[in-house]
Design a protein around this motif. Structure first.
Motif, mmCIF file in Angstrom:
data_model
loop_
_atom_site.group_PDB
_atom_site.id
_atom_site.type_symbol
_atom_site.label_atom_id
_atom_site.label_comp_id
_atom_site.label_asym_id
_atom_site.label_seq_id
_atom_site.Cartn_x
_atom_site.Cartn_y
_atom_site.Cartn_z
ATOM 1 N N SER A 6 0.834 -1.195 0.000
ATOM 2 C CA SER A 6 0.000 0.000 0.000
ATOM 3 C C SER A 6 0.871 1.248 0.000
ATOM 4 N N VAL A 7 0.240 2.374 -0.325
ATOM 5 C CA VAL A 7 0.938 3.646 -0.390
ATOM 6 C C VAL A 7 0.126 4.677 0.384
ATOM 7 N N GLY A 8 0.809 5.592 1.069
ATOM 8 C CA GLY A 8 0.126 6.617 1.830
ATOM 9 C C GLY A 8 -0.099 7.874 1.009
ATOM 10 N N VAL A 9 -1.333 8.351 0.995
ATOM 11 C CA VAL A 9 -1.682 9.599 0.315
ATOM 12 C C VAL A 9 -2.584 10.399 1.235
ATOM 13 N N GLY A 10 -2.149 11.592 1.609
ATOM 14 C CA GLY A 10 -2.975 12.444 2.460
ATOM 15 C C GLY A 10 -3.302 11.824 3.804
ATOM 16 N N GLY A 11 -2.372 11.010 4.334
ATOM 17 C CA GLY A 11 -2.576 10.430 5.649
ATOM 18 C C GLY A 11 -3.394 9.152 5.670
ATOM 19 N N GLN A 12 -3.775 8.621 4.487
ATOM 20 C CA GLN A 12 -4.522 7.372 4.419
ATOM 21 C C GLN A 12 -3.817 6.410 3.467
ATOM 22 N N GLU A 13 -4.118 5.100 3.600
ATOM 23 C CA GLU A 13 -3.425 4.074 2.828
ATOM 24 C C GLU A 13 -4.309 3.549 1.698
ATOM 25 N N PHE A 14 -3.659 3.306 0.530
ATOM 26 C CA PHE A 14 -4.358 2.812 -0.647
ATOM 27 C C PHE A 14 -3.537 1.703 -1.300
ATOM 28 N N GLU A 15 -4.235 0.775 -1.995
ATOM 29 C CA GLU A 15 -3.535 -0.316 -2.667
ATOM 30 C C GLU A 15 -2.663 0.232 -3.785
ATOM 31 N N GLU A 16 -1.400 -0.187 -3.764
ATOM 32 C CA GLU A 16 -0.471 0.275 -4.792
ATOM 33 C C GLU A 16 -0.276 -0.772 -5.881
ATOM 34 N N GLY A 17 -0.207 -2.031 -5.494
ATOM 35 C CA GLY A 17 0.054 -3.089 -6.468
ATOM 36 C C GLY A 17 -1.200 -3.876 -6.774
ATOM 37 N N GLY A 18 -1.127 -5.237 -6.609
ATOM 38 C CA GLY A 18 -2.298 -6.068 -6.857
ATOM 39 C C GLY A 18 -3.479 -5.606 -6.032
ATOM 40 N N SER A 19 -4.588 -5.255 -6.701
ATOM 41 C CA SER A 19 -5.664 -4.535 -6.017
ATOM 42 C C SER A 19 -6.904 -5.358 -5.727
ATOM 43 N N VAL A 20 -7.254 -6.318 -6.621
ATOM 44 C CA VAL A 20 -8.523 -7.022 -6.449
ATOM 45 C C VAL A 20 -8.323 -8.529 -6.567
ATOM 46 N N ILE A 21 -9.247 -9.267 -5.956
ATOM 47 C CA ILE A 21 -9.238 -10.724 -5.939
ATOM 48 C C ILE A 21 -10.554 -11.214 -6.535
ATOM 49 N N HIS A 22 -10.468 -12.186 -7.430
ATOM 50 C CA HIS A 22 -11.663 -12.740 -8.065
ATOM 51 C C HIS A 22 -12.309 -13.749 -7.116
ATOM 52 N N PRO A 23 -13.647 -13.799 -7.059
ATOM 53 C CA PRO A 23 -14.302 -14.725 -6.122
ATOM 54 C C PRO A 23 -14.005 -16.194 -6.400
ATOM 55 N N LYS A 24 -13.516 -16.529 -7.591
ATOM 56 C CA LYS A 24 -13.169 -17.920 -7.897
ATOM 57 C C LYS A 24 -11.698 -18.225 -7.635
ATOM 58 N N ASN A 25 -10.961 -17.251 -7.098
ATOM 59 C CA ASN A 25 -9.569 -17.496 -6.682
ATOM 60 C C ASN A 25 -9.603 -18.209 -5.330
ATOM 61 N N GLN A 26 -9.622 -19.523 -5.340
ATOM 62 C CA GLN A 26 -9.888 -20.281 -4.111
ATOM 63 C C GLN A 26 -8.817 -20.077 -3.051
ATOM 64 N N TYR A 27 -7.558 -19.958 -3.451
ATOM 65 C CA TYR A 27 -6.501 -19.801 -2.457
ATOM 66 C C TYR A 27 -6.586 -18.440 -1.773
ATOM 67 N N MET A 28 -6.586 -17.368 -2.583
ATOM 68 C CA MET A 28 -6.629 -16.029 -1.994
ATOM 69 C C MET A 28 -7.909 -15.824 -1.185
ATOM 70 N N LYS A 29 -9.004 -16.337 -1.701
ATOM 71 C CA LYS A 29 -10.285 -16.223 -0.994
ATOM 72 C C LYS A 29 -10.222 -16.962 0.342
ATOM 73 N N GLY A 30 -9.591 -18.147 0.343
ATOM 74 C CA GLY A 30 -9.510 -18.931 1.570
ATOM 75 C C GLY A 30 -8.569 -18.337 2.602
ATOM 76 N N PHE A 31 -7.536 -17.619 2.139
ATOM 77 C CA PHE A 31 -6.573 -17.035 3.071
ATOM 78 C C PHE A 31 -7.167 -15.878 3.864
ATOM 79 N N VAL A 32 -8.153 -15.204 3.276
ATOM 80 C CA VAL A 32 -8.770 -14.075 3.973
ATOM 81 C C VAL A 32 -9.582 -14.621 5.148
ATOM 82 N N GLY A 33 -9.297 -14.122 6.336
ATOM 83 C CA GLY A 33 -9.997 -14.600 7.518
ATOM 84 C C GLY A 33 -9.310 -15.774 8.176
ATOM 85 N N SER A 34 -8.357 -16.408 7.482
ATOM 86 C CA SER A 34 -7.604 -17.493 8.113
ATOM 87 C C SER A 34 -6.193 -16.998 8.404
ATOM 88 N N VAL A 35 -5.265 -17.194 7.457
ATOM 89 C CA VAL A 35 -3.893 -16.747 7.727
ATOM 90 C C VAL A 35 -3.778 -15.232 7.764
#
Length: 421
Positions: A6-35
């Motif tokens: 992420s990158v800081g702009v005006g005191g807040q953080e925003f995604e700089e690189g990979g920004s979105v995850i597809h709902p059929k991305n089973q690994y990334m989807k599964g990692f959210v809330g677990s690891v």
């Protein structure tokens, strides 16, 4: 965390690189809330409007009237949009076979082996060699749809044009424009951070491998690898995973039976400049009427090839935490060359200043993903030696966070298979 940060702009953080995850991305989807120990972050502020700049015109893709949008798009593109959707869904269905394969312990020494296991018909592999525009034309997609809809997807996701990209990443880019996309609350980098913590791995910070020498263990006669870092630290290891592009890592290999060689077709990475600005865009710059200023400016504007504008796309950003942006909106612009202050003042009618008193824009240069102008004549193998695995070869099929995770798990499976024997 590689290309997720992420990158800081005006005191807040925003995604700089990979920004979105597809709902059929089973690994990334599964990692959210677990690891990652966090939750999904959907959408954000904005008006839901998006569109393209084509020559002297602006055409809306989406507005606040979905029925009118569907009619307008069907009138302009006909059945081609449906055909594109069917192609993307077919690719996602075939690609999803990788999860069953890896769950059953399958490991692959090469990218073609992996793609053929996902799709024995060979179509996925052929997509890594076929020119994108020709691939779609041969399947009845209209040139107008390619020039506008497909171009919008490839320029947003890969900063490349349909005439200069192979079919597989082109379809991955189109999948990245579907509904249901989400991000990780707190930043997508939390997934990588969480995985590292969960594994207990020790990752030296700020150091990198300079050379890898293959030696034989005097007791067992099995190969080991002497890794020397830029700071002079030496490690003698039973196995190595290289998770950086060989084209950029500049690692020297010694005593390998087959020295890893980067094919001439796989040398170039796409340079992307990501510029963040806190302010209000100038409607006239993208051929919009003056009343489309402020909150009425579309959330996403993509410029098409031939418009001679200084950026490929501009999008309204949400904070990584999901909290409201304070003051003027923050916008992320992708371009192929740096944007000067003079150019930014042409694009924006006003730019706020942060509390530090600096101009509220930040620019980052990335070698973000491969340049997909032509498919690789051959892929660098996943397995460079008995116990040396390489992950980044997979991004020459297509680049995405899920692709990196799949390649990483394949490396782990390869090494497990080696040590089991």
């Amino acid at each position: 965390t590689g290309r997720t940060r992420s990158v800081g702009v005006g005191g807040q953080e925003f995604e700089e690189g990979g920004s979105v995850i597809h709902p059929k991305n089973q690994y990334m989807k599964g990692f959210v809330g677990s690891v990652a120990n966090t939750s999904k972050r959907l959408g954000g502020e904005g008006n839901g409007y998006s569109g393209i700049v084509h020559k002297d015109d602006f055409f809306y893709f989406t507005t606040d009237n979905k029925v009118a949008d569907d009619v307008r798009l069907a009138w302009r593109y006909g059945l081609s949009l449906l055909k594109v959707q069917e192609l993307v869904d077919d690719v996602l269905k075939k690609f999803s076979q990788i999860y069953n394969l890896q769950n059953s312990g399958e490991a692959f020494a090469t990218v073609p082996d992996m793609l053929m296991a996902m799709d024995p018909t060979g179509e996925l592999l052929n997509m890594t060699k076929a020119a994108g525009s020709s691939f779609l034309l041969d399947r009845g997609i209209s040139k107008l749809t390619i020039d506008e809809v497909v171009a919008a997807a490839t320029r947003v996701n890969y900063n490349q044009d349909p005439d200069d990209i192979i079919a597989f990443p082109m379809l991955v880019a189109l999948a990245g424009m579907q509904g249901g996309l989400f991000s990780v609350k707190g930043g997508n980098h939390l997934v990588a951070d969480g995985l590292k913590a969960h594994s207990g791995a020790r990752l030296p910070s700020g150091d990198h491998a300079m050379s890898i020498e293959r030696v034989l263990n005097e007791t067992t006669g099995k190969p080991q690898y002497v890794v020397t870092t830029g700071e002079g630290t030496v490690y003698t290891l039973d196995g190595v995973v290289i998770a950086a592009p060989l084209q950029l890592a500049d690692i020297k290999f010694s005593n390998f039976p087959r020295t890893p060689v980067v094919p001439s077709c796989c040398q170039s990475y796409q340079t992307v400049y990501a510029t963040f600005v806190k302010g209000r865009p100038r409607p006239s710059y993208v051929n919009l009427p003056a009343d489309k200023s402020g909150v009425n400016y579309p959330d996403l504007v993509v410029t098409l090839p031939g418009t001679n504008m200084s950026f490929t796309c501009i999008g309204r950003e949400s904070t990584v935490t999901g909290e409201l942006v304070s003051g003027a909106p923050v916008w992320k612009l992708f371009s192929r060359a740096p944007l000067s202050n003079a150019t930014l003042h042409e694009i924006f009618e006003s730019m706020e200043y942060s509390w530090q008193g600096h101009d509220a824009h930040v620019s980052k240069q990335w070698l973000a993903y491969p340049h997909y102008g032509a498919g690789p004549e051959e892929f660098i193998p996943f397995l460079l030696d008995d116990a040396v695995a390489y992950t980044n070869t997979f991004e020459w099929a297509a680049s995405a966070m899920e692709m990196s995770v799949i390649a990483g798990r394949n490396a782990a499976l390869l090494l497990r298979k080696h040590f089991a024997h």
